[in-house]
Design a protein around this motif. Structure first.
Motif, PDB file in Angstrom:
ATOM      1  N   PHE A  33     -29.684  56.785 -42.136  1.00 35.16           N
ATOM      2  CA  PHE A  33     -29.021  56.428 -43.393  1.00 35.16           C
ATOM      3  C   PHE A  33     -27.523  56.753 -43.391  1.00 35.16           C
ATOM      4  CE2 PHE A  33     -33.438  56.322 -44.674  1.00 35.16           C
ATOM      5  CZ  PHE A  33     -33.452  55.167 -45.443  1.00 35.16           C
ATOM      6  N   PHE A  34     -27.015  57.290 -42.302  1.00 40.93           N
ATOM      7  CA  PHE A  34     -25.593  57.647 -42.203  1.00 40.93           C
ATOM      8  C   PHE A  34     -24.647  56.477 -42.488  1.00 40.93           C
ATOM      9  CE2 PHE A  34     -21.666  58.058 -39.795  1.00 40.93           C
ATOM     10  CZ  PHE A  34     -21.161  59.244 -40.307  1.00 40.93           C
ATOM     11  N   PRO A  35     -24.922  55.264 -42.022  1.00 36.53           N
ATOM     12  CA  PRO A  35     -23.990  54.162 -42.310  1.00 36.53           C
ATOM     13  C   PRO A  35     -23.701  53.978 -43.805  1.00 36.53           C
ATOM     14  CG  PRO A  35     -25.484  53.500 -40.588  1.00 36.53           C
ATOM     15  CD  PRO A  35     -25.994  54.818 -41.120  1.00 36.53           C
ATOM     16  N   ASN A  36     -24.635  54.371 -44.652  1.00 35.13           N
ATOM     17  CA  ASN A  36     -24.381  54.276 -46.091  1.00 35.13           C
ATOM     18  C   ASN A  36     -23.210  55.151 -46.521  1.00 35.13           C
ATOM     19  OD1 ASN A  36     -26.637  52.508 -46.972  1.00 35.13           O
ATOM     20  ND2 ASN A  36     -27.832  54.147 -46.064  1.00 35.13           N
ATOM     21  N   LEU A  37     -23.059  56.305 -45.889  1.00 29.85           N
ATOM     22  CA  LEU A  37     -21.941  57.181 -46.229  1.00 29.85           C
ATOM     23  C   LEU A  37     -20.612  56.508 -45.925  1.00 29.85           C
ATOM     24  CD1 LEU A  37     -23.176  60.646 -44.925  1.00 29.85           C
ATOM     25  CD2 LEU A  37     -23.460  59.634 -47.177  1.00 29.85           C
ATOM     26  N   ILE A  38     -20.572  55.788 -44.824  1.00 29.67           N
ATOM     27  CA  ILE A  38     -19.345  55.075 -44.452  1.00 29.67           C
ATOM     28  C   ILE A  38     -18.987  54.063 -45.538  1.00 29.67           C
ATOM     29  CG2 ILE A  38     -18.327  53.484 -42.782  1.00 29.67           C
ATOM     30  CD1 ILE A  38     -20.136  54.879 -40.652  1.00 29.67           C
ATOM     31  N   ILE A  39     -19.985  53.357 -46.031  1.00 29.31           N
ATOM     32  CA  ILE A  39     -19.750  52.357 -47.063  1.00 29.31           C
ATOM     33  C   ILE A  39     -19.310  53.034 -48.363  1.00 29.31           C
ATOM     34  CG2 ILE A  39     -20.797  50.522 -48.457  1.00 29.31           C
ATOM     35  CD1 ILE A  39     -20.350  49.925 -45.381  1.00 29.31           C
ATOM     36  N   ILE A  40     -19.998  54.086 -48.733  1.00 32.20           N
ATOM     37  CA  ILE A  40     -19.695  54.774 -49.990  1.00 32.20           C
ATOM     38  C   ILE A  40     -18.254  55.252 -50.036  1.00 32.20           C
ATOM     39  CG2 ILE A  40     -20.183  56.887 -51.304  1.00 32.20           C
ATOM     40  CD1 ILE A  40     -23.125  56.527 -50.345  1.00 32.20           C
ATOM     41  N   ILE A  41     -17.762  55.758 -48.930  1.00 33.88           N
ATOM     42  CA  ILE A  41     -16.425  56.352 -48.924  1.00 33.88           C
ATOM     43  C   ILE A  41     -15.346  55.370 -48.465  1.00 33.88           C
ATOM     44  CG2 ILE A  41     -16.409  57.323 -46.608  1.00 33.88           C
ATOM     45  CD1 ILE A  41     -15.423  59.950 -48.013  1.00 33.88           C
ATOM     46  N   SER A  42     -15.722  54.149 -48.125  1.00 32.51           N
ATOM     47  CA  SER A  42     -14.765  53.201 -47.558  1.00 32.51           C
ATOM     48  C   SER A  42     -13.605  52.867 -48.486  1.00 32.51           C
ATOM     49  CB  SER A  42     -15.466  51.920 -47.108  1.00 32.51           C
ATOM     50  OG  SER A  42     -16.011  51.253 -48.222  1.00 32.51           O
ATOM     51  N   ASP A  43     -13.825  52.901 -49.795  1.00 31.66           N
ATOM     52  CA  ASP A  43     -12.725  52.613 -50.716  1.00 31.66           C
ATOM     53  C   ASP A  43     -11.989  53.888 -51.141  1.00 31.66           C
ATOM     54  OD1 ASP A  43     -14.603  53.736 -52.407  1.00 31.66           O
ATOM     55  OD2 ASP A  43     -14.721  52.007 -53.751  1.00 31.66           O
ATOM     56  N   GLY A  44     -12.376  55.017 -50.542  1.00 35.60           N
ATOM     57  CA  GLY A  44     -11.689  56.269 -50.803  1.00 35.60           C
ATOM     58  C   GLY A  44     -12.138  56.997 -52.063  1.00 35.60           C
ATOM     59  N   VAL A  45     -13.059  56.402 -52.820  1.00 32.79           N
ATOM     60  CA  VAL A  45     -13.509  56.993 -54.084  1.00 32.79           C
ATOM     61  C   VAL A  45     -15.024  56.870 -54.164  1.00 32.79           C
ATOM     62  CG1 VAL A  45     -13.419  56.787 -56.598  1.00 32.79           C
ATOM     63  CG2 VAL A  45     -11.379  56.317 -55.251  1.00 32.79           C
ATOM     64  N   ILE A  46     -15.659  57.958 -54.568  1.00 29.89           N
ATOM     65  CA  ILE A  46     -17.094  57.902 -54.841  1.00 29.89           C
ATOM     66  C   ILE A  46     -17.236  57.995 -56.354  1.00 29.89           C
ATOM     67  CG2 ILE A  46     -19.334  58.996 -54.526  1.00 29.89           C
ATOM     68  CD1 ILE A  46     -18.272  60.117 -51.898  1.00 29.89           C
ATOM     69  N   ASP A  47     -17.560  56.862 -56.960  1.00 27.42           N
ATOM     70  CA  ASP A  47     -17.681  56.882 -58.413  1.00 27.42           C
ATOM     71  C   ASP A  47     -19.059  57.389 -58.832  1.00 27.42           C
ATOM     72  OD1 ASP A  47     -19.506  54.678 -58.385  1.00 27.42           O
ATOM     73  OD2 ASP A  47     -17.838  53.264 -58.435  1.00 27.42           O
ATOM     74  N   THR A 132     -18.844  44.107 -53.847  1.00 28.98           N
ATOM     75  CA  THR A 132     -18.373  44.554 -52.537  1.00 28.98           C
ATOM     76  C   THR A 132     -16.865  44.361 -52.427  1.00 28.98           C
ATOM     77  OG1 THR A 132     -20.499  43.914 -51.593  1.00 28.98           O
ATOM     78  CG2 THR A 132     -18.687  44.260 -50.054  1.00 28.98           C
ATOM     79  N   SER A 133     -16.147  45.458 -52.202  1.00 32.13           N
ATOM     80  CA  SER A 133     -14.691  45.391 -52.044  1.00 32.13           C
ATOM     81  C   SER A 133     -14.346  44.907 -50.632  1.00 32.13           C
ATOM     82  CB  SER A 133     -14.070  46.772 -52.284  1.00 32.13           C
ATOM     83  OG  SER A 133     -14.413  47.649 -51.228  1.00 32.13           O
ATOM     84  N   ASP A 134     -13.076  44.580 -50.441  1.00 26.49           N
ATOM     85  CA  ASP A 134     -12.617  44.165 -49.111  1.00 26.49           C
ATOM     86  C   ASP A 134     -12.800  45.294 -48.095  1.00 26.49           C
ATOM     87  OD1 ASP A 134     -11.913  41.683 -50.131  1.00 26.49           O
ATOM     88  OD2 ASP A 134      -9.783  42.179 -50.329  1.00 26.49           O
ATOM     89  N   GLU A 135     -12.522  46.530 -48.533  1.00 26.63           N
ATOM     90  CA  GLU A 135     -12.679  47.687 -47.635  1.00 26.63           C
ATOM     91  C   GLU A 135     -14.134  47.856 -47.238  1.00 26.63           C
ATOM     92  OE1 GLU A 135     -11.267  47.923 -50.701  1.00 26.63           O
ATOM     93  OE2 GLU A 135      -9.199  48.580 -50.392  1.00 26.63           O
ATOM     94  N   GLU A 136     -15.026  47.728 -48.222  1.00 28.13           N
ATOM     95  CA  GLU A 136     -16.458  47.859 -47.930  1.00 28.13           C
ATOM     96  C   GLU A 136     -16.941  46.752 -47.004  1.00 28.13           C
ATOM     97  OE1 GLU A 136     -17.920  50.049 -52.052  1.00 28.13           O
ATOM     98  OE2 GLU A 136     -17.598  47.887 -52.033  1.00 28.13           O
ATOM     99  N   GLN A 137     -16.470  45.521 -47.238  1.00 24.31           N
ATOM    100  CA  GLN A 137     -16.881  44.412 -46.381  1.00 24.31           C
ATOM    101  C   GLN A 137     -16.403  44.618 -44.950  1.00 24.31           C
ATOM    102  OE1 GLN A 137     -19.059  41.851 -47.321  1.00 24.31           O
ATOM    103  NE2 GLN A 137     -19.129  41.774 -45.084  1.00 24.31           N
TER     104      GLN A 137
END
Length: 151
Positions: A33-47, A132-137
């Motif tokens: 499940f680690f790849p999810n962390l990359i996505i979560i933090i990709s925009d620099g903010v965890i809401d 999905t943001s550009d950073e997340e994509q």
């Protein structure tokens, strides 16, 4: 040619640097499940909405051990432990990102169902807040390519 690290080797390295009560078997689930962390933090903010998904994910990972018949597992305790490790990795993602993905790639090579699950969950996490943001994509595309999630 460099040796491909296994999840077991990653676990040894991780626990040498950060003692944890997560067993090696539980760490395998965590690594998947680690790849999810990359996505979560990709925009620099965890809401807040994303953090709710993180808590649900930790509980889901913990509950999977009980569902597999391990009656000794304290689901709440394991979920809390997973949340602590997630929080740590969010802070130190740059230090651990490549090591986790390098260990995950060979693990997934013979597990097509896990590949599908990872792809589904990273897309779910990306869409969790305002689409999905550009950073997340960009991160999704990199993860898909690196882990060969689509044939």
């Amino acid at each position: 040619m460099a040796e491909v690290p296994s999840i077991s080797q990653l676990y040894q390295k991780y626990t040498a640097e950060r003692p944890t009560s997560v067993t090696e078997e539980q760490f395998v689930t965590f690594t998947v499940f680690f790849p999810n962390l990359i996505i979560i933090i990709s925009d620099g903010v965890i809401d807040l909405e994303e953090w709710e998904y993180v808590k649900q994910l930790a509980r889901f990972m913990a509950k999977s051990f009980k569902d597999e018949g391990d009656e000794q597992v304290n689901v709440e305790g394991l979920a809390d432990c997973y949340l602590r490790e997630i929080s740590y990795l969010i802070k130190f993602l740059a230090d651990w990102r490549d090591a986790f993905l390098d260990a995950l790639q060979p693990y997934l090579a013979s597990r097509p169902d896990a590949k599908t699950s990872i792809l589904d969950t990273i897309q779910l996490f990306a869409e969790a807040s305002e689409g999905t943001s550009d950073e997340e994509q960009a991160q999704i595309d990199e993860i898909k390519n690196r882990l060969q999630l689509e044939s």
